[in-house]
Write an enzyme that holds these catalytic residues in place. Structure first.
Site, short mmCIF file in Angstrom:
data_model
loop_
_atom_site.label_atom_id
_atom_site.label_comp_id
_atom_site.label_asym_id
_atom_site.label_seq_id
_atom_site.Cartn_x
_atom_site.Cartn_y
_atom_site.Cartn_z
N SER A 135 0.92 -1.26 -0.04
CA SER A 135 -0.02 0.02 0.10
C SER A 135 1.07 1.25 0.16
CB SER A 135 -1.13 0.05 1.08
OG SER A 135 -1.54 0.98 1.46
N TYR A 149 -4.88 8.35 -6.21
CA TYR A 149 -4.06 7.31 -5.37
C TYR A 149 -4.47 7.06 -4.21
CZ TYR A 149 0.61 5.59 -3.96
OH TYR A 149 1.71 4.77 -3.48
N LYS A 153 -5.57 3.27 -2.69
CA LYS A 153 -4.57 2.49 -1.54
C LYS A 153 -5.53 2.42 -0.39
CE LYS A 153 -0.38 2.01 -3.56
NZ LYS A 153 -0.04 0.60 -3.96
N1 LIG Z 1 8.26 5.36 -4.17
C1 LIG Z 1 7.23 5.70 -3.34
O1 LIG Z 1 7.62 6.87 -2.91
C2 LIG Z 1 6.31 4.96 -2.97
C3 LIG Z 1 5.71 5.20 -1.77
C4 LIG Z 1 4.64 4.63 -1.27
C5 LIG Z 1 4.17 3.48 -1.91
N2 LIG Z 1 4.86 3.19 -3.06
C6 LIG Z 1 4.18 1.89 -3.76
O2 LIG Z 1 5.27 0.96 -3.86
C7 LIG Z 1 4.76 0.21 -5.03
C8 LIG Z 1 6.05 0.12 -5.95
O3 LIG Z 1 6.37 1.53 -6.56
P1 LIG Z 1 7.91 2.08 -6.70
O4 LIG Z 1 8.14 3.23 -5.77
O5 LIG Z 1 8.78 0.96 -6.86
O6 LIG Z 1 7.52 2.70 -8.15
P2 LIG Z 1 8.08 2.37 -9.74
O7 LIG Z 1 9.51 2.51 -9.61
O8 LIG Z 1 7.19 3.44 -10.57
O9 LIG Z 1 7.77 0.94 -10.07
C9 LIG Z 1 6.29 0.54 -10.01
C10 LIG Z 1 6.10 -0.57 -10.80
O10 LIG Z 1 4.86 -0.93 -10.89
C11 LIG Z 1 4.27 -1.44 -12.31
N3 LIG Z 1 3.37 -0.28 -12.96
C12 LIG Z 1 3.45 1.00 -12.86
N4 LIG Z 1 2.44 1.24 -13.66
C13 LIG Z 1 1.62 0.38 -13.93
C14 LIG Z 1 0.90 0.08 -14.70
N5 LIG Z 1 0.21 1.09 -15.37
N6 LIG Z 1 0.32 -1.16 -14.94
C15 LIG Z 1 0.79 -2.03 -14.52
N7 LIG Z 1 1.96 -1.94 -13.55
C16 LIG Z 1 2.24 -0.71 -13.46
C17 LIG Z 1 5.54 -1.29 -12.95
O11 LIG Z 1 6.02 -2.55 -12.98
P3 LIG Z 1 6.57 -3.36 -14.55
O12 LIG Z 1 6.89 -2.73 -15.32
O13 LIG Z 1 7.37 -4.47 -14.15
O14 LIG Z 1 5.03 -3.82 -14.97
C18 LIG Z 1 6.52 -0.67 -12.16
O15 LIG Z 1 7.95 -1.12 -12.30
C19 LIG Z 1 3.91 0.98 -5.78
O16 LIG Z 1 2.72 0.09 -5.18
C20 LIG Z 1 3.54 2.37 -5.05
O17 LIG Z 1 2.26 2.73 -4.92
C21 LIG Z 1 5.85 3.65 -3.53
#
Ligand SMILES: NC(=O)c1ccc[n+]([C@@H]2O[C@H](COP(=O)([O-])OP(=O)(O)OC[C@H]3O[C@@H](n4cnc5c(N)ncnc54)[C@H](OP(=O)(O)O)[C@@H]3O)[C@@H](O)[C@H]2O)c1
Length: 277
Positions: A135, A149, A153
């Protein structure tokens, strides 16, 4: 039987890729679910036979189930499922159209549900397993420019709290993971959302968030290590915030909520047939 098998969605970058790397380094196996497996090729080569990449659209439930069945059968077991794929549709609520809002839920909520439907029969049969629902701090609080968003979540958290209660008697433990801001590609497109038809205070808030990209406190590698520790815990928590900003933000939000609950108790409780307070 071999080592444990993890399934990780959104594996091509950010937290997902860091987790795949961490799990493989820990000697376990991974089914990496991704739209693009190219960024994972070095890991496939470095850990022969321990990483299966599955290129699929996770919003397509039918195709997803077939390819996950194939990958799980190939490894012969499934132990830890990580619903990690997600993105943040940033922007003032009035500037988000219906299609964009639904697309946000398709990936952050319905795709996670698709994955769960596909994998739970395996965990149920094993009478064991872990479900880690990625989340966000945004699953607990709101912020200007983040309505879509945070809604997605919060929905994921609502599903997960009830799911955890359904799965616990089956030997399957669920944890909702709530990262704070992490240094990934996550905020890459937020700046494109800064210009609405009329300048609103929300645009300034969003500009600050987009401008902070690159300086986020959270380290995806550190978060991946925490997830591996979490998956080893005999009694994992229902929720695990990751990052000091998540700990502070969630703590403050709950304190404020409790304070407000107390301040308005008389009015809130005044609606009973028989006055209890
Ligand atoms: N970074 C932050 O600040 C943060 C904070 C809180 C929560 N989160 C959560 O952590 C998780 C991972 O995020 P991250 O920070 O690693 O971001 P990221 O680097 O953008 O990676 C997110 C991954 O999710 C998949 N994705 C993104 N858009 C998509 C779409 N339209 N359809 C299908 N798959 C999609 C992609 O994987 P593929 O290309 O391999 O399919 C992408 O590599 C997410 O659920 C995000 O909400 C992130």
């Amino acid at each position: 039987m071999g080592s444990r098998v993890w399934l990780v969605t959104g594996a091509s970058g950010g937290l997902g890729q860091a987790l795949v790397s961490e799990v493989l380094s820990a000697g376990e196996r991974v089914i990496a679910v991704t739209r693009d497996d190219k960024p994972l090729q070095p890991l496939t080569a470095a850990f022969p036979g321990r990483l299966r990449t599955v290129s699929v659209d996770i919003t397509d439930a039918g195709t997803l189930r077939a390819v996950l069945d194939d990958a799980i059968t190939g490894f012969g077991r499934l132990d830890v499922v990580v619903n990690n794929a997600g993105y943040a549709l940033a922007g003032p609520f009035e500037e988000l159209d219906d299609a964009e809002l639904r697309a946000q839920f398709e990936v952050n909520f319905f795709a996670a549900a698709n994955v769960l439907r596909a994998v739970l029969p395996y965990l149920r049969a094993a009478k064991a397993g872990r479900v880690l629902q990625i989340s966000s701090l945004a699953g607990q609080i709101g912020a200007p420019g983040m309505s879509a968003y945070t809604a997605s979540k919060h929905a994921l958290e609502g599903l997960s709290v009830s799911l955890a209660a359904e799965l616990a008697p089956l030997g399957i433990r669920t944890t909702i993971v709530e990262p704070g801001a992490a240094r990934t590609g996550f905020r890459a497109d937020w700046a494109s959302r800064l210009y609405g038809s009329a300048p609103l205070p929300v645009h300034e808030a969003l500009a600050r968030s987009a401008g902070a990209a690159g300086g986020q406190a959270g380290d995806p590698a550190g978060m991946a290590q925490a997830l591996v520790i979490l998956a080893d815990m005999p009694s994992p928590p229902l929720r695990l915030p990751l990052g000091s900003d998540a700990v502070t933000g969630i703590g403050n939000a709950r304190s404020d909520q409790l304070e407000e609950l107390r301040r308005f108790t008389m009015l809130s409780a005044s609606t009973d047939h028989t006055k209890a307070i």
